[in-house]
Design a protein around this motif. Structure first.
Motif, short mmCIF file in Angstrom:
data_model
loop_
_atom_site.label_atom_id
_atom_site.label_comp_id
_atom_site.label_asym_id
_atom_site.label_seq_id
_atom_site.Cartn_x
_atom_site.Cartn_y
_atom_site.Cartn_z
N ALA A 199 0.83 -1.20 0.00
CA ALA A 199 0.00 0.00 0.00
C ALA A 199 0.87 1.25 0.00
O ALA A 199 0.49 2.28 -0.57
N ALA A 200 2.04 1.16 0.63
CA ALA A 200 2.96 2.29 0.62
C ALA A 200 3.46 2.58 -0.78
O ALA A 200 3.75 3.73 -1.14
N VAL A 201 3.54 1.53 -1.60
CA VAL A 201 3.93 1.69 -3.00
C VAL A 201 2.78 2.27 -3.81
O VAL A 201 2.96 3.18 -4.63
N ALA A 202 1.58 1.75 -3.59
CA ALA A 202 0.41 2.22 -4.34
C ALA A 202 0.21 3.72 -4.19
O ALA A 202 -0.19 4.40 -5.14
N GLU A 203 0.51 4.24 -3.01
CA GLU A 203 0.30 5.66 -2.75
C GLU A 203 1.33 6.54 -3.46
O GLU A 203 1.16 7.75 -3.54
N LYS A 204 2.40 5.93 -3.99
CA LYS A 204 3.46 6.70 -4.65
C LYS A 204 3.47 6.54 -6.17
O LYS A 204 4.09 7.33 -6.87
N LEU A 205 2.83 5.49 -6.67
CA LEU A 205 2.85 5.24 -8.10
C LEU A 205 1.98 6.24 -8.86
O LEU A 205 0.97 6.72 -8.33
N PRO A 206 2.34 6.54 -10.10
CA PRO A 206 1.46 7.39 -10.92
C PRO A 206 0.13 6.69 -11.17
O PRO A 206 0.02 5.46 -11.11
N ASP A 207 -0.89 7.49 -11.46
CA ASP A 207 -2.19 6.90 -11.80
C ASP A 207 -2.03 5.95 -12.97
O ASP A 207 -1.25 6.20 -13.91
N GLY A 208 -2.75 4.85 -12.90
CA GLY A 208 -2.66 3.86 -13.97
C GLY A 208 -3.06 2.49 -13.46
O GLY A 208 -3.53 2.35 -12.32
#
Length: 461
Positions: free
Chosen positions: A81-90
């Motif tokens: 989830a910490a990664v999801a919050e940093k990834l660009p939309d997509g």
């Protein structure tokens, strides 16, 4: 952002989940371009680290999610989830060697990273959508995320918009959605129907107290959930100081968690008969408020001396538990934001619970570990029974001295659980004090996912 998995798999970007210790080997296996890019960016594979690897045209052709070490993951939850919050939309598709249990936890965490309480203001949330990982029961995870979102929304809503009537409206909406029977006992009808302590706690508010009663399911073992629905708690005549009153919109967190859990159970169609009881009140200050040293007679006929009007949650729960026990359910479980003592004991992350049945306790604890919803068994310590026996009445709602406050509250409630041998009580906090992966600051469900996972074992489903 819907808390659902993405369906557009064709455009999904591969997201490689790599532990810190495996990074060098993984990068080497990808070939020179990826290996060079990893080294050039200083990516180390730590939890929450994100790396987009570009193709010859500068567009990303894969992404890398740091998964840290086992020791680092043990210090938190929902690492991806910490990664999801940093990834660009997509849209992203996981590629990594995760166990089935870890995969379900991370998939749920990813969905919950898309939660934001936007009733009053738009909130920035993750726009990174995830394709349901292979082997994960996508429908089940989405249902759990929806139940958790309901709990969070209810707790986050201020008391101006979430009083007893509004809480009833939400419960009624669930009953309509899932075809459940629904009944409400309100105002002075609480007295004529013998719910005197629910009435006493809520009578000072212009917003009428009530007992919400929902029933669902045609066959199977019986489960009764009882949730504390104190929509705002001033403390009553023993009024709270401002610092203690600031978060009291969350004092209906038990009801919110029970409703979220009930939604999960009904949406999943578990083969049981479910009943939900919520005493919904506002503990206010007025001339007709119940007073310190009053003695109330409960639905059970047990008398209770009021030594603190701020210990009101156990009073409304007592009448509801008595009512629930009259039907002799196979399992009765209460959830309440009941005591500060529980927070002192285990902090805000852990759900302390009480039960006499060792098998129930073991199942809940194991499920909590499995689904990253930590729970800890506390003792119904019989020698402390004398602390809740004041002498002038059968029970004392607020023993003096301050010792064992969560235990004495649980012992108080057990007096009203009748002959339900597997009565279980959760003394939860219901609030995330600081942002964490998949858990923004604010209302949060506690214990519900552990209970949901444990129910098949406990109830023989």
């Amino acid at each position: 952002m819907p808390l659902t998995f993405a369906e557009d798999t064709a455009s999904a970007l591969p997201l490689h989940v790599v532990e810190a210790g495996a990074l060098e080997g993984w990068a080497g296996a990808q070939g020179g371009t990826v290996q060079t890019w990893v080294k050039a960016t200083g990516f180390s594979g730590g939890i929450g680290e994100v790396l987009l690897v570009p193709d010859a045209n500068g567009a990303p052709f894969l992404a890398v999610a740091g998964y840290g070490t086992a020791a680092q993951r043990a210090r938190g939850r929902f690492a991806l989830a910490a990664v999801a919050e940093k990834l660009p939309d997509g849209v992203y598709r996981l590629d990594g060697d995760l166990s089935a249990v870890a995969l379900e936890e991370e998939a749920l965490g990813w969905l919950l990273a898309g939660y934001g309480f936007d009733r009053y203001r738009a909130q920035k949330v993750s726009g990174a959508r995830l394709v349901a990982p292979e082997g994960v029961d996508a429908r089940r995870v989405e249902i759990i995320a929806a139940g958790e979102a309901l709990t969070r929304d209810l707790i986050n809503t201020p008391a101006s918009d979430m009083g007893p009537q509004e809480l009833e409206d939400v419960a009624r909406g669930l009953a309509t959605e899932f075809g459940a029977a629904f009944d409400v006992i309100e105002g002075d009808d609480l007295l004529s129907r013998n719910f005197p302590m629910i009435h006493a706690v809520g009578r000072a508010s212009p917003r009428a107290p009530r007992l919400i009663d929902m029933a669902w399911g045609e066959s199977g073992p019986t489960l009764t959930l009882v949730g504390k629905g104190v929509c705002f708690d001033t403390g009553g005549l023993d009024i709270k100081p401002a610092a203690s009153m600031g978060l009291m919109k969350k004092d209906m967190g038990g009801a919110a968690t029970v409703l979220g859990l009930a939604r999960m159970i009904m949406a999943l169609g578990l083969p049981l008969r479910l009943r939900v009881l919520i005493p919904a009140v506002e503990n206010s200050v007025a001339g007709n408020a119940f007073r310190p040293q009053d003695i109330l007679t409960s639905r059970l006929g047990v008398t209770v001396e009021i030594n603190n009007t701020d210990a009101e949650g156990r009073l409304v729960l007592a009448d509801a538990l008595t009512y629930g026990a009259e039907a002799e359910p196979d399992l009765m479980l209460s959830m309440a934001t009941l005591t500060g003592a529980a927070r002192v004991a285990v902090g805000p992350d852990i759900s302390p619970f009480y039960v006499d049945d060792d098998a129930v306790a073991a199942a809940i604890h194991a499920a909590g570990v499995k689904v990253a919803d930590p729970c800890w068994r506390m003792p119904f310590h019989a020698p402390y029974e004398r602390m809740i026996e004041p002498g002038i009445a059968d029970l004392d709602n607020a023993p003096s001295g301050g010792f064992a406050g969560s235990i004495t509250a649980a012992l108080f409630l057990r007096r009203f659980a009748g002959d339900v041998s597997r009565y279980t009580h959760f003394d939860i906090y219901g609030w995330q004090p600081a942002p964490a992966p998949a858990r923004p600051k604010g209302g949060v469900g506690m214990g519900a996912r552990a209970v949901l996972d444990a129910l098949p074992e406990i109830m023989g489903l």
